[in-house]
Design a protein around this motif. Structure first.
Motif, PDB file in Angstrom:
ATOM      1  N   GLU A  75       0.832  -1.211   0.000  1.00  0.00           N
ATOM      2  CA  GLU A  75       0.000   0.000   0.000  1.00  0.00           C
ATOM      3  C   GLU A  75       0.870   1.266   0.000  1.00  0.00           C
ATOM      4  O   GLU A  75       0.616   2.208  -0.749  1.00  0.00           O
ATOM      5  N   ARG A  76       1.913   1.248   0.827  1.00  0.00           N
ATOM      6  CA  ARG A  76       2.811   2.408   0.901  1.00  0.00           C
ATOM      7  C   ARG A  76       3.483   2.668  -0.460  1.00  0.00           C
ATOM      8  O   ARG A  76       3.672   3.812  -0.868  1.00  0.00           O
ATOM      9  N   PHE A  77       3.795   1.592  -1.158  1.00  0.00           N
ATOM     10  CA  PHE A  77       4.410   1.731  -2.485  1.00  0.00           C
ATOM     11  C   PHE A  77       3.437   2.388  -3.471  1.00  0.00           C
ATOM     12  O   PHE A  77       3.795   3.316  -4.205  1.00  0.00           O
ATOM     13  N   ILE A  78       2.191   1.930  -3.474  1.00  0.00           N
ATOM     14  CA  ILE A  78       1.210   2.502  -4.428  1.00  0.00           C
ATOM     15  C   ILE A  78       0.911   3.960  -4.065  1.00  0.00           C
ATOM     16  O   ILE A  78       0.793   4.807  -4.949  1.00  0.00           O
ATOM     17  N   GLU A  79       0.840   4.244  -2.774  1.00  0.00           N
ATOM     18  CA  GLU A  79       0.666   5.644  -2.344  1.00  0.00           C
ATOM     19  C   GLU A  79       1.803   6.514  -2.885  1.00  0.00           C
ATOM     20  O   GLU A  79       1.598   7.678  -3.225  1.00  0.00           O
ATOM     21  N   PHE A  80       2.994   5.929  -2.985  1.00  0.00           N
ATOM     22  CA  PHE A  80       4.167   6.671  -3.440  1.00  0.00           C
ATOM     23  C   PHE A  80       4.094   7.013  -4.932  1.00  0.00           C
ATOM     24  O   PHE A  80       4.566   8.058  -5.365  1.00  0.00           O
ATOM     25  N   ILE A  81       3.456   6.140  -5.727  1.00  0.00           N
ATOM     26  CA  ILE A  81       3.464   6.350  -7.181  1.00  0.00           C
ATOM     27  C   ILE A  81       2.196   7.017  -7.709  1.00  0.00           C
ATOM     28  O   ILE A  81       2.119   7.352  -8.880  1.00  0.00           O
ATOM     29  N   THR A  82       1.177   7.220  -6.858  1.00  0.00           N
ATOM     30  CA  THR A  82      -0.027   7.936  -7.293  1.00  0.00           C
ATOM     31  C   THR A  82      -0.365   9.073  -6.325  1.00  0.00           C
ATOM     32  O   THR A  82      -0.222   8.911  -5.116  1.00  0.00           O
ATOM     33  N   PRO A  83      -0.842  10.204  -6.840  1.00  0.00           N
ATOM     34  CA  PRO A  83      -1.259  11.287  -5.935  1.00  0.00           C
ATOM     35  C   PRO A  83      -2.654  11.066  -5.339  1.00  0.00           C
ATOM     36  O   PRO A  83      -3.087  11.846  -4.503  1.00  0.00           O
ATOM     37  N   ARG A  84      -3.357  10.010  -5.734  1.00  0.00           N
ATOM     38  CA  ARG A  84      -4.667   9.742  -5.138  1.00  0.00           C
ATOM     39  C   ARG A  84      -4.477   9.066  -3.780  1.00  0.00           C
ATOM     40  O   ARG A  84      -3.524   8.292  -3.586  1.00  0.00           O
ATOM     41  N   ASP A 268      -5.086  13.944  -4.222  1.00  0.00           N
ATOM     42  CA  ASP A 268      -5.515  14.242  -2.849  1.00  0.00           C
ATOM     43  C   ASP A 268      -4.340  14.885  -2.114  1.00  0.00           C
ATOM     44  O   ASP A 268      -3.464  14.183  -1.607  1.00  0.00           O
ATOM     45  N   PHE A 269      -4.386  16.233  -2.033  1.00  0.00           N
ATOM     46  CA  PHE A 269      -3.258  16.937  -1.416  1.00  0.00           C
ATOM     47  C   PHE A 269      -3.126  16.652   0.071  1.00  0.00           C
ATOM     48  O   PHE A 269      -2.064  16.803   0.640  1.00  0.00           O
ATOM     49  N   ASP A 270      -4.236  16.237   0.698  1.00  0.00           N
ATOM     50  CA  ASP A 270      -4.148  16.000   2.144  1.00  0.00           C
ATOM     51  C   ASP A 270      -3.883  14.539   2.492  1.00  0.00           C
ATOM     52  O   ASP A 270      -4.034  14.130   3.638  1.00  0.00           O
ATOM     53  N   LYS A 271      -3.500  13.732   1.491  1.00  0.00           N
ATOM     54  CA  LYS A 271      -3.229  12.333   1.847  1.00  0.00           C
ATOM     55  C   LYS A 271      -2.008  12.240   2.770  1.00  0.00           C
ATOM     56  O   LYS A 271      -1.084  13.063   2.673  1.00  0.00           O
ATOM     57  N   LYS A 272      -2.018  11.227   3.622  1.00  0.00           N
ATOM     58  CA  LYS A 272      -0.981  11.153   4.672  1.00  0.00           C
ATOM     59  C   LYS A 272       0.320  10.543   4.158  1.00  0.00           C
ATOM     60  O   LYS A 272       1.404  10.911   4.569  1.00  0.00           O
ATOM     61  N   SER A 273       0.177   9.609   3.244  1.00  0.00           N
ATOM     62  CA  SER A 273       1.352   8.866   2.783  1.00  0.00           C
ATOM     63  C   SER A 273       2.221   9.705   1.849  1.00  0.00           C
ATOM     64  O   SER A 273       1.708  10.556   1.112  1.00  0.00           O
ATOM     65  N   ASN A 274       3.486   9.409   1.842  1.00  0.00           N
ATOM     66  CA  ASN A 274       4.435  10.114   0.986  1.00  0.00           C
ATOM     67  C   ASN A 274       4.190   9.783  -0.494  1.00  0.00           C
ATOM     68  O   ASN A 274       3.923   8.645  -0.840  1.00  0.00           O
ATOM     69  N   CYS A 275       4.272  10.807  -1.354  1.00  0.00           N
ATOM     70  CA  CYS A 275       4.054  10.594  -2.790  1.00  0.00           C
ATOM     71  C   CYS A 275       5.092  11.357  -3.603  1.00  0.00           C
ATOM     72  O   CYS A 275       5.324  12.547  -3.402  1.00  0.00           O
ATOM     73  N   LEU A 276       5.684  10.639  -4.552  1.00  0.00           N
ATOM     74  CA  LEU A 276       6.786  11.103  -5.403  1.00  0.00           C
ATOM     75  C   LEU A 276       6.531  12.446  -6.101  1.00  0.00           C
ATOM     76  O   LEU A 276       7.418  13.275  -6.223  1.00  0.00           O
TER      77      LEU A 276
END
Ligand code: THG
Length: 374
Positions: A75-84, A268-276
């Motif tokens: 999940e953390r990986f996918i959060e990293f590659i998408t801004p959603r 989603d600018f307010d998402k918690k996970s880190n995104c590239l």
């Protein structure tokens, strides 16, 4: 042999598990999608379109390969590659996401499927997602495994698709919500069934989980669909342009950001996970987008096939953008399309010109979608 050039078949390009069926059922054109042959039409683009909007059609879309992401950090990986924000995605749910590189350029626009807590598929459009993911995963510290499983989607689209599915798997399938999916078996063939599809009509996608059984599954569905006038077909450019759905490679590429194609709702600018790409996307938000995707109507009667190239749009003699897809809509009886135009101009209620064979043709900006039935 027709007098048009043909695509050559060989072992370098992959064949889908449904390939023999597509030949048997009269497929007349193929494209190459994720290095796999994918049908484009059977009777004709327009005949196939009428089957889609009136009855039901079965498409081999195995070229939409699955990139599987498994493991503790999936999940953390996918959060990293998408801004959603995908933390809201439940098991059994799909999400349309944009994959973006550091500067916000779009790498792909897959459908994400969450199979289990640490198990996802990206059902990809035509670009090398697996290679890109392997590159990121090997340079950053993610505890995941990546691969391409033996999974191949079919798409059943059209107003009678729910009746065909009900006959195949039972009435529960009518209650399956849009962008939800379930594991199932059709005559002992393992599948996942999702309510989704790249058309303006109702539809399902059936993800085959054993490539050996592709032709068997195809025949079972065609047999069930016979009484509903089912026809073999392929993703319809006409229907998807009418309904304002985008095609990677045509309407977006690495050169566009989500803003350029009006899909900022998938950031989603307010998402918690880190995104590239998040920092760069914030900058674009502050500066304002430079391009916009619009619907267009091309005012000519002398144009009955889709334009295979990115035709330039002019405002008088100034280049202001390009047409990214276009087609004749038999229901609207108009030439419609999608275009990306530079945002320096006031774009509302505007008329532009396109040059086809050195003649200027009037082009009007219009609202999207043109038509939608689901
Ligand atoms: N199905 C599957 N995989 C795919 C596609 C598909 N991979 C490639 C390509 N198509 C990806 N592109 C899209 C584009 C739009 C949609 C799905 C895939 C889509 N959009 C919804 C709509 O426009 O109504 C919106 C979804 C949302 O709001 O979340 O369905 O077709 N398996």
């Amino acid at each position: 042999m027709s007098d048009k050039p043909e695509i050559s078949f060989g072992t370098r390009i992959r064949k889908s598990p449904f390939f023999d069926s597509t030949i048997k059922w009269g497929c007349k054109g193929y494209t190459v999608y994720n290095k796999m042959y994918m049908p484009t039409f059977y009777k004709s683009f327009v005949d196939d379109y009428w089957s889609l909007v009136k009855d039901v059609t079965l498409w081999d879309v195995a070229g939409e390969r699955q990139v599987e992401i498994k493991g503790k950090d999936a999940e953390r990986f996918i959060e990293f590659i998408t801004p959603r924000d995908i933390s809201k995605c439940k098991i059994g749910q799909c999400m349309y996401i944009l994959l973006t590189e550091k500067n916000g350029g779009i790498v792909n626009d897959p459908v994400l499927l969450k199979l289990d807590q640490n198990h996802f598929w990206l059902s990809i459009a035509d670009s090398d997602v697996l290679l890109w993911c392997l590159g990121i995963a090997s340079s950053k510290n993610f505890d995941i495994s990546l691969g391409e499983p033996d999974v191949s989607p079919l798409s059943l689209q059209g107003p009678k698709a729910p009746s065909v599915m009900e006959k195949l798997v039972g009435s529960w399938v009518r209650d399956l919500k849009f962008f939800n999916f379930k594991k199932f078996q059709i005559s002992d063939i393992p599948v996942y069934i999702a309510r989704s599809g790249w058309s303006g009509e109702a539809g399902y996608e059936i993800y085959l989980c054993d490539g050996k059984l592709g032709n068997e599954l195809w025949e079972i569905i065609m047999k069930a669909g016979k009484e509903f006038n089912i026809a073999p077909a392929a993703p319809s450019q006409i229907s998807r342009i009418e309904s304002g759905m985008l095609s990677y490679g045509s309407d977006m590429s690495l050169s566009e950001t989500p803003y350029d194609i009006n899909l900022e709702k998938f950031i989603d600018f307010d998402k918690k996970s880190n995104c590239l790409s998040m920092n760069h996307l914030k900058k674009i938000k502050e500066e304002g987008p430079k391009k916009r995707l619009v619907g267009i109507e091309i005012e000519t009667s002398n144009f009955d096939d889709y334009i295979a190239d990115h035709i330039i749009l002019y405002d008088n003699n100034e280049k202001i953008g390009k047409i990214t897809s276009s087609v004749y809509s038999p229901r609207l009886k108009k030439n419609i399309g999608l275009a990306i135009i530079n945002f320096s101009k006031n774009i509302t209620n505007s008329e532009y010109n396109i040059k086809i064979k050195d003649k200027f043709i009037k082009t009007k900006i219009c609202k999207l979608p043109f038509l939608r039935n689901k």
